[in-house]
Design an enzyme around this catalytic site. Structure first.
Site, PDB file in Angstrom:
ATOM      1  N   TRP A 101      41.692  28.390  37.293  1.00 41.03           N
ATOM      2  CA  TRP A 101      41.390  27.000  36.994  1.00 41.03           C
ATOM      3  C   TRP A 101      39.889  26.954  36.707  1.00 41.03           C
ATOM      4  O   TRP A 101      39.075  26.850  37.619  1.00 41.03           O
ATOM      5  CB  TRP A 101      41.729  26.103  38.181  1.00 41.03           C
ATOM      6  CG  TRP A 101      43.175  26.124  38.546  1.00 41.03           C
ATOM      7  CD1 TRP A 101      44.147  25.256  38.135  1.00 41.03           C
ATOM      8  CD2 TRP A 101      43.837  27.043  39.441  1.00 41.03           C
ATOM      9  NE1 TRP A 101      45.359  25.580  38.697  1.00 41.03           N
ATOM     10  CE2 TRP A 101      45.199  26.677  39.495  1.00 41.03           C
ATOM     11  CE3 TRP A 101      43.406  28.163  40.179  1.00 41.03           C
ATOM     12  CZ2 TRP A 101      46.129  27.375  40.268  1.00 41.03           C
ATOM     13  CZ3 TRP A 101      44.330  28.861  40.939  1.00 41.03           C
ATOM     14  CH2 TRP A 101      45.671  28.465  40.985  1.00 41.03           C
ATOM     15  N   LYS A 224      34.438  53.685  32.362  1.00 39.35           N
ATOM     16  CA  LYS A 224      35.247  53.742  33.578  1.00 39.35           C
ATOM     17  C   LYS A 224      36.690  54.123  33.225  1.00 39.35           C
ATOM     18  O   LYS A 224      37.301  53.518  32.342  1.00 39.35           O
ATOM     19  CB  LYS A 224      35.196  52.389  34.296  1.00 39.35           C
ATOM     20  CG  LYS A 224      33.773  52.004  34.720  1.00 39.35           C
ATOM     21  CD  LYS A 224      33.740  50.709  35.502  1.00 39.35           C
ATOM     22  CE  LYS A 224      34.011  49.486  34.641  1.00 39.35           C
ATOM     23  NZ  LYS A 224      32.877  49.191  33.722  1.00 39.35           N
ATOM     24  N   ALA A 227      41.393  55.642  38.126  1.00 39.91           N
ATOM     25  CA  ALA A 227      41.613  56.720  39.084  1.00 39.91           C
ATOM     26  C   ALA A 227      41.138  58.074  38.571  1.00 39.91           C
ATOM     27  O   ALA A 227      41.007  59.030  39.354  1.00 39.91           O
ATOM     28  CB  ALA A 227      43.094  56.800  39.434  1.00 39.91           C
ATOM     29  N   ASP A 258      33.515  46.479  38.988  1.00 42.51           N
ATOM     30  CA  ASP A 258      32.234  45.805  39.196  1.00 42.51           C
ATOM     31  C   ASP A 258      31.395  46.562  40.221  1.00 42.51           C
ATOM     32  O   ASP A 258      30.174  46.685  40.077  1.00 42.51           O
ATOM     33  CB  ASP A 258      32.457  44.365  39.677  1.00 42.51           C
ATOM     34  CG  ASP A 258      33.404  43.585  38.785  1.00 42.51           C
ATOM     35  OD1 ASP A 258      33.401  43.825  37.567  1.00 42.51           O
ATOM     36  OD2 ASP A 258      34.147  42.739  39.315  1.00 42.51           O
TER      37      ASP A 258
END
Length: 317
Positions: A101, A224, A227, A258
């Site tokens: 929201w 990134k 895993a 992050d």
């Protein structure tokens, strides 16, 4: 003194826990700054650049940031607005689903006042921004943000950018690609994620993704791989895969990327080469997925950082 800023949206986070809900504060660029604040020396200046409303929840956010040593520089307070809100539910494997929201979030207007934004970004050593930051802004606000980032970069700041593509936030993939490429043109460190990059840009594999980013003039890429760890690339150097820890059972994967970003940038600010920074960042990302929510306790993060530094052959402090 190190001066760091992260630009974007900090939302109210509802985390499903047992029969109830936990209210916290999170958002990709804020999560990255949280990690930076935990790992950088106490004297470092860390500011979250956004726009706040004038409601009690905005006050609560500002108080929370101040209590953690995170400033807000010249971020404006806008009458009648409020923070965005999202809720996370987890499956048995710790994977997340989100409900948002955020359509009237104050952060969507963080670049409405160019002078205030310029003041917030001035004199920084590092500025971090993400594709979500771009996605919540109007085209004109994106232009203002890019101009002020370029100005800060000319003043000596490094610009770190995580494209962090979230399809639901963009009008179209074409719009996302154009906005991200425009920002990548002034980027010093790119922190993308695979397979998001392949889905948006059509890269055949992680190596192709790195080659594309380097061809745009980005001097440093830390891709990134979840895993599988991270792939580090720079112009003229072969890509190097830095494996993730294999002995980690995730409790909640919220904020793992992050956390990697924040630890990688902290290590680079400390002078570590990219491969070492990625190894340390993988270790810290593993710490993040071992707790509920995106924000691990700062003291625990710092202790893990010291241990990780020792394991990587450097003296912790």
């Amino acid at each position: 003194m190190i001066r760091v800023a992260s630009v974007g949206e900090c939302m109210l986070e509802l985390q499903a826990r047992g029969p109830g809900w936990h209210l916290g504060h999170a958002g990709d660029t804020f999560n990255t700054l949280w990690m930076l604040r935990a790992l950088l020396p106490p004297g470092a200046e860390t500011d979250f650049i956004t726009a706040f409303g004038d409601d009690p929840f905005s006050d609560r956010q500002r108080d929370f940031m101040a209590s953690q040593g995170i400033g807000t520089a010249a971020s404006p307070r806008l009458p009648g607005l409020r923070p965005g809100l999202y809720a996370i539910t987890l499956d048995a494997a710790g994977e997340r689903s989100f409900s948002y929201w955020r359509s009237d979030s104050a952060a969507r207007r963080l670049a409405d006042d160019p002078a205030a934004l310029r003041l917030s970004l001035a004199g920084r050593d590092l500025i971090h921004v993400s594709g979500i930051t771009l996605a919540i802004l109007t085209p004109e606000a994106r232009r203002v943000l890019r101009e002020e980032l370029a100005r800060a970069r000319e003043g000596g700041a490094l610009v770190a950018f995580d494209p962090n593509w979230r399809p639901a936030l963009w009008q179209s993939p074409e719009t996302a690609r154009a906005a991200m490429n425009d920002l990548l043109a002034i980027c010093d460190i790119a922190l993308p994620s695979w397979p998001d990059e392949g889905a948006l840009f059509g890269d055949a594999d992680p190596e192709a993704c790195c080659r594309r980013l380097l061809s745009l003039g980005v001097p440093e890429v830390a891709l990134k791989l979840g895993a599988d760890g991270a792939l580090i690339a720079a112009p003229g150097a072969p890509g190097q895969t830095i494996p993730a820890r294999a002995d980690v059972t995730p409790l909640d994967t919220t904020g793992a990327g992050d956390g990697f970003n924040g630890a990688y940038l902290a290590a680079r600010l400390e002078g570590h080469p990219p491969a070492t920074a990625a190894a340390l960042a993988n270790r810290m990302a593993a710490e993040v997925i071992g707790v509920y929510g995106a924000l691990a306790e700062p003291g625990a993060l710092r202790r893990c950082w010291i241990e990780a530094g020792r394991d990587n052959g450097r003296a912790g402090r």
